[in-house]
Design an enzyme around this catalytic site. Structure first.
Site, mmCIF file in Angstrom:
data_model
loop_
_atom_site.group_PDB
_atom_site.id
_atom_site.type_symbol
_atom_site.label_atom_id
_atom_site.label_comp_id
_atom_site.label_asym_id
_atom_site.label_seq_id
_atom_site.Cartn_x
_atom_site.Cartn_y
_atom_site.Cartn_z
ATOM 1 N N ASP A 160 41.418 48.022 77.161
ATOM 2 C CA ASP A 160 42.641 47.469 76.563
ATOM 3 C C ASP A 160 43.861 48.109 77.224
ATOM 4 O OD1 ASP A 160 44.856 47.070 74.607
ATOM 5 O OD2 ASP A 160 43.279 46.240 73.348
ATOM 6 N N ASN A 196 40.067 41.131 64.619
ATOM 7 C CA ASN A 196 41.152 40.507 63.865
ATOM 8 C C ASN A 196 41.070 38.980 63.951
ATOM 9 O OD1 ASN A 196 42.219 43.105 63.400
ATOM 10 N ND2 ASN A 196 43.351 43.047 65.322
ATOM 11 N N HIS A 235 37.778 38.209 70.136
ATOM 12 C CA HIS A 235 37.450 39.460 70.829
ATOM 13 C C HIS A 235 37.157 40.531 69.799
ATOM 14 C CE1 HIS A 235 41.813 39.248 70.244
ATOM 15 N NE2 HIS A 235 41.770 40.561 70.068
ATOM 16 N N HIS A 262 37.377 44.728 69.217
ATOM 17 C CA HIS A 262 37.915 46.003 69.706
ATOM 18 C C HIS A 262 36.836 47.066 69.556
ATOM 19 C CE1 HIS A 262 42.272 44.834 69.712
ATOM 20 N NE2 HIS A 262 41.827 43.932 68.844
#
Ligand code: AMP
Ligand code: ZN
Length: 137
Positions: free
Chosen positions: A32, A88, A101, A103
């Site tokens: 990220d 999320n 996606h 995390h």
């Protein structure tokens, strides 16, 4: 690819360069660019799905297995002492890129990554109401 203008479609399919920790036919795992902690990575499917609710179920199953394997590698490589998987869905939940996606966030003592919520106080009547409403679905 269903949505070619999407930045994660381009990253996952290698059209935009990324620091890739893992890749197979379905997923790419990249670092990220705004990490919450050292080694914060994103697991991105190569096919476009907007969010969890849009995601193909067999891909969802492979996503968690892949996340587990790559998380373990990151944890061991960086000496993380904890690990968060965060995912999320929707603007109100903090989603900013509307391509599913996950995390992968390694954690360290006193890293101040700030992945938390303010616990409320559960109300028994409301919990029963919630259960009833969910059961109706
Ligand atoms: P979310 O808020 O759950 O949608 O997460 C989006 C994440 O994507 C954020 O943590 C961003 O830092 C990250 N991000 C956005 N663009 C890029 C990029 N080009 N390369 C790597 N990470 C990115
Ligand atoms: Zn996409």
């Amino acid at each position: 690819m269903k949505e070619c203008s999407c930045i994660f479609c381009k990253i996952a399919n290698g059209e935009i360069p990324s620091t890739t920790l893992y890749e197979d036919k379905d997923f790419r795992v990249i670092l990220d660019l705004g990490p919450a902690a050292r080694g914060h990575a994103l697991l991105i499917p190569k096919e476009h799905y907007a969010d969890l609710f849009d995601l193909d179920e067999s891909l969802a199953a492979r996503a968690i297995v892949t996340a587990k394997r790559v998380a373990l590698k990151i944890k061991n490589a960086l000496g993380a002492t904890g690990f968060n998987l965060v995912q999320n869905n929707g603007e109100d939940a903090g989603q900013t890129v509307f391509h599913f996606h996950m995390h992968l966030i390694p954690r360290y003592p006193d890293d101040h990554a700030g992945i938390a919520w303010n616990p409320g106080k559960a109300d028994q009547e409301d919990m029963e109401e919630i259960k009833r409403l969910v059961d109706e679905q």
